[in-house]
Design an enzyme around this catalytic site. Structure first.
Site, PDB file in Angstrom:
ATOM      1  N   LYS A 135       0.598  24.243 127.667  1.00 21.62           N
ATOM      2  CA  LYS A 135       0.552  25.595 127.081  1.00 21.62           C
ATOM      3  C   LYS A 135      -0.883  25.906 126.613  1.00 21.62           C
ATOM      4  CE  LYS A 135       5.163  26.296 125.059  1.00 21.62           C
ATOM      5  NZ  LYS A 135       5.818  26.517 123.756  1.00 21.62           N
TER       6      LYS A 135
ATOM      7  N   MET B 241      -0.952  29.439 116.960  1.00 18.13           N
ATOM      8  CA  MET B 241       0.332  28.892 116.527  1.00 18.13           C
ATOM      9  C   MET B 241       1.327  28.664 117.665  1.00 18.13           C
ATOM     10  SD  MET B 241      -0.559  28.641 113.470  1.00 18.13           S
ATOM     11  CE  MET B 241       0.937  27.824 112.962  1.00 18.13           C
ATOM     12  N   GLY B 242       1.006  29.117 118.878  1.00 23.64           N
ATOM     13  CA  GLY B 242       2.010  29.077 119.948  1.00 23.64           C
ATOM     14  C   GLY B 242       1.997  27.836 120.816  1.00 23.64           C
TER      15      GLY B 242
ATOM     16  N   HIS C 299       9.712  36.395 118.844  1.00 21.12           N
ATOM     17  CA  HIS C 299      10.531  36.104 117.655  1.00 21.12           C
ATOM     18  C   HIS C 299       9.686  35.677 116.449  1.00 21.12           C
ATOM     19  CE1 HIS C 299      13.765  34.515 115.229  1.00 21.12           C
ATOM     20  NE2 HIS C 299      13.173  33.329 115.205  1.00 21.12           N
ATOM     21  N   GLN C 300       8.707  34.803 116.675  1.00 15.86           N
ATOM     22  CA  GLN C 300       7.918  34.248 115.561  1.00 15.86           C
ATOM     23  C   GLN C 300       6.929  35.242 114.950  1.00 15.86           C
ATOM     24  OE1 GLN C 300       7.669  31.012 114.288  1.00 15.86           O
ATOM     25  NE2 GLN C 300       9.367  30.264 115.508  1.00 15.86           N
TER      26      GLN C 300
ATOM     27  N   LYS D 210      14.168  16.444 111.812  1.00 22.56           N
ATOM     28  CA  LYS D 210      14.725  17.695 112.318  1.00 22.56           C
ATOM     29  C   LYS D 210      15.215  17.404 113.725  1.00 22.56           C
ATOM     30  CE  LYS D 210      12.373  21.459 113.796  1.00 22.56           C
ATOM     31  NZ  LYS D 210      11.695  22.774 113.740  1.00 22.56           N
TER      32      LYS D 210
ATOM     33  N   SER E  48       3.737  32.273 124.166  1.00 21.74           N
ATOM     34  CA  SER E  48       4.151  31.114 124.932  1.00 21.74           C
ATOM     35  C   SER E  48       3.556  31.303 126.326  1.00 21.74           C
ATOM     36  CB  SER E  48       5.682  31.111 124.978  1.00 21.74           C
ATOM     37  OG  SER E  48       6.128  30.053 125.757  1.00 21.74           O
TER      38      SER E  48
ATOM     39  N   ASN F 221       0.360  42.766 122.752  1.00 21.49           N
ATOM     40  CA  ASN F 221       1.381  41.940 123.401  1.00 21.49           C
ATOM     41  C   ASN F 221       1.393  42.273 124.880  1.00 21.49           C
ATOM     42  OD1 ASN F 221       3.534  39.953 123.163  1.00 21.49           O
ATOM     43  ND2 ASN F 221       4.908  41.609 123.763  1.00 21.49           N
TER      44      ASN F 221
ATOM     45  N   GLY G 133      -2.296  25.013 115.071  1.00 21.83           N
ATOM     46  CA  GLY G 133      -1.024  24.673 114.395  1.00 21.83           C
ATOM     47  C   GLY G 133      -0.009  24.160 115.406  1.00 21.83           C
TER      48      GLY G 133
HETATM   49  P1  NAD Z   1       9.297  34.292 122.193  1.00 15.28           P
HETATM   50  O1  NAD Z   1       9.851  33.796 123.467  1.00 15.28           O
HETATM   51  O2  NAD Z   1      10.154  35.073 121.288  1.00 15.28           O
HETATM   52  O3  NAD Z   1       7.996  35.193 122.510  1.00 15.28           O
HETATM   53  C1  NAD Z   1       7.047  34.778 123.477  1.00 15.28           C
HETATM   54  C2  NAD Z   1       5.767  35.578 123.328  1.00 15.28           C
HETATM   55  O4  NAD Z   1       4.836  35.104 124.317  1.00 15.28           O
HETATM   56  C3  NAD Z   1       5.931  37.076 123.592  1.00 15.28           C
HETATM   57  O5  NAD Z   1       5.014  37.776 122.789  1.00 15.28           O
HETATM   58  C4  NAD Z   1       5.533  37.207 125.075  1.00 15.28           C
HETATM   59  O6  NAD Z   1       5.049  38.498 125.406  1.00 15.28           O
HETATM   60  C5  NAD Z   1       4.396  36.198 125.127  1.00 15.28           C
HETATM   61  N1  NAD Z   1       4.108  35.714 126.483  1.00 15.28           N
HETATM   62  C6  NAD Z   1       4.950  35.074 127.324  1.00 15.28           C
HETATM   63  N2  NAD Z   1       4.299  34.740 128.451  1.00 15.28           N
HETATM   64  C7  NAD Z   1       3.012  35.169 128.312  1.00 15.28           C
HETATM   65  C8  NAD Z   1       1.857  35.114 129.132  1.00 15.28           C
HETATM   66  N3  NAD Z   1       1.886  34.516 130.320  1.00 15.28           N
HETATM   67  N4  NAD Z   1       0.717  35.648 128.678  1.00 15.28           N
HETATM   68  C9  NAD Z   1       0.672  36.239 127.455  1.00 15.28           C
HETATM   69  N5  NAD Z   1       1.735  36.327 126.623  1.00 15.28           N
HETATM   70  C10 NAD Z   1       2.893  35.791 127.061  1.00 15.28           C
HETATM   71  O7  NAD Z   1       8.672  33.023 121.467  1.00 15.28           O
HETATM   72  P2  NAD Z   1       8.465  32.769 119.899  1.00 15.28           P
HETATM   73  O8  NAD Z   1       9.710  32.208 119.319  1.00 15.28           O
HETATM   74  O9  NAD Z   1       7.830  33.950 119.261  1.00 15.28           O
HETATM   75  O10 NAD Z   1       7.410  31.567 119.961  1.00 15.28           O
HETATM   76  C11 NAD Z   1       6.087  31.786 120.428  1.00 15.28           C
HETATM   77  C12 NAD Z   1       5.439  30.449 120.722  1.00 15.28           C
HETATM   78  O11 NAD Z   1       5.346  29.693 119.512  1.00 15.28           O
HETATM   79  C13 NAD Z   1       6.232  29.565 121.692  1.00 15.28           C
HETATM   80  O12 NAD Z   1       5.312  28.951 122.571  1.00 15.28           O
HETATM   81  C14 NAD Z   1       6.879  28.523 120.783  1.00 15.28           C
HETATM   82  O13 NAD Z   1       7.150  27.311 121.453  1.00 15.28           O
HETATM   83  C15 NAD Z   1       5.779  28.358 119.758  1.00 15.28           C
HETATM   84  N6  NAD Z   1       6.196  27.771 118.478  1.00 15.28           N
HETATM   85  C16 NAD Z   1       5.292  26.979 117.852  1.00 15.28           C
HETATM   86  C17 NAD Z   1       5.611  26.403 116.638  1.00 15.28           C
HETATM   87  C18 NAD Z   1       4.597  25.558 115.934  1.00 15.28           C
HETATM   88  O14 NAD Z   1       4.933  24.910 114.949  1.00 15.28           O
HETATM   89  N7  NAD Z   1       3.355  25.575 116.321  1.00 15.28           N
HETATM   90  C19 NAD Z   1       6.876  26.634 116.058  1.00 15.28           C
HETATM   91  C20 NAD Z   1       7.770  27.468 116.719  1.00 15.28           C
HETATM   92  C21 NAD Z   1       7.420  28.039 117.931  1.00 15.28           C
END
Ligand code: NAD
Length: 321
Positions: free
Chosen positions: A226, A219-220, A137-138, A67, A199, A159, A292
């Protein structure tokens, strides 16, 4: 060579196919039949972009590929998603390019599928309240797929910006589940399964929030630095992951291991539970954590599944290459 464009993915990839593909590849990884190659991630010094590859080979499923993609922060202004990815699959016998598949939606679906596979194998059978921490988004993908794994009766969510919780409330309504925006204290006190999908660089869910018997899918956290949950949670939990090497370096376990609360050897492969070589949850009081981190083999597995479905449904675009 087959092309499956981004626009075709939503009609081709089902949550059930994503679940089966991810479950099978976690099992293959744990058997030693599939392995991820080292990840490349570079700031390219143009458009503020972070670009990279995740790749691997699954000898059992004969999925070989990568990917490619990353993060372009200026894309939103151009009407594009900031995260961009494309999956390339190669014929494992000849090295010929077999397929090019849009990877944006697939990334969300395979990430949610990993949380769902962990919940299916590790949560208590009587889990009824699902907690979601994060509304980015996720988050809606996570809610949809994890909700299908148990007879959940209710969703509670938190949130940092509560107004964003509307998107989760809508999905819960579609699924016929009552929804409530709650504090983290209430979420931890009521939820049997918690998905964290934020995130952040500091813990959001604290040890004091979590009660015995909970399954938490973190998952984040997919990068060094992080963090979503307090490291002490992992110290009193049984910890599982997609890939141990990633978990202790870029996953949630990096903090518990770094603080000496757990050792690398305390992190177990979810694939071992799927294969029956690890018993998984041992009691109703045990806390289980799935870290994850996201591996390239997950992307290849769901992309291969989409290609199969596109061929079966007669919608695959084939080009000479
Ligand atoms: P997004 O930017 O759409 O949303 C971010 C989320 O994090 C929101 O809910 C926001 O309120 C919250 N947030 C941001 N800063 C914060 C803080 N300091 N304290 C508490 N909450 C906070 O991101 P997304 O696309 O939903 O992705 C979320 C996370 O998942 C990202 O870290 C992304 O890198 C990770 N991710 C992981 C995988 C995996 O395979 N594990 C795959 C895709 C994305």
């Amino acid at each position: 060579m087959i092309i499956v464009p981004e626009s075709a993915i939503a009609n081709l990839m089902t949550a059930d196919d994503a679940f089966k593909a991810v479950e099978a590849v976690f099992a293959a990884m744990s058997r030693g039949d599939a392995y991820n190659f080292p990840v490349i991630r570079e700031a390219i010094g143009h458009a503020d972009a972070l670009y990279g590859f995740k790749s691997g080979f699954d000898r059992a499923g004969l999925n070989l590929g990568l990917k490619s993609g990353g993060y372009w922060p200026g894309n939103a202004d151009k009407g594009l998603t900031n995260h961009q990815s494309t999956v390339f699959l190669f014929d494992a016998d000849t090295g010929k390019c077999r397929a090019v598949v849009g990877g944006n939606l697939l990334t969300a679906l395979r990430t949610a599928a990993a949380a769902a596979v962990s919940t299916a194998h590790l949560a208590r059978e009587d889990a009824r309240v699902l907690g979601i921490v994060g509304a980015g988004h996720q988050s809606t993908f996570q809610l949809r797929q994890v909700a299908a794994t148990r007879d959940f009766e209710r969703v509670v969510a938190w949130n940092r910006s509560p107004e964003k919780l509307d998107r989760l409330a809508k999905v819960a309504a579609e699924l016929g589940l009552p929804f409530e925006a709650v504090s983290l204290e209430t979420l931890g006190a009521q939820a049997d399964v918690i998905v964290t999908i934020v995130s952040a660089q500091a813990p959001t869910l604290l040890d004091a929030h979590v009660r015995p018997g909970t399954h938490i899918a973190c998952m984040g956290t997919d990068t060094k630095g992080k963090q979503e949950v307090e490291a002490a949670i992992l110290a009193r939990a049984t910890v599982f992951t997609d890939e141990v090497a990633q978990s202790v370096t870029i996953g949630e376990a990096q903090h518990a291991v770094g603080q000496g609360l757990i050792a690398k050897g305390d992190v177990n492969e979810l694939g071992a539970v799927i294969n029956g070589t690890h018993p998984g949850r041992r009691s109703g009081d045990e806390i289980t954590v799935f870290d994850g981190t996201g591996v390239g083999l997950q992307d290849l597995a769901v992309a291969a599944s989409v290609v199969e479905r596109a061929i079966a449904e007669g919608v695959a675009v084939e080009v000479d290459f």
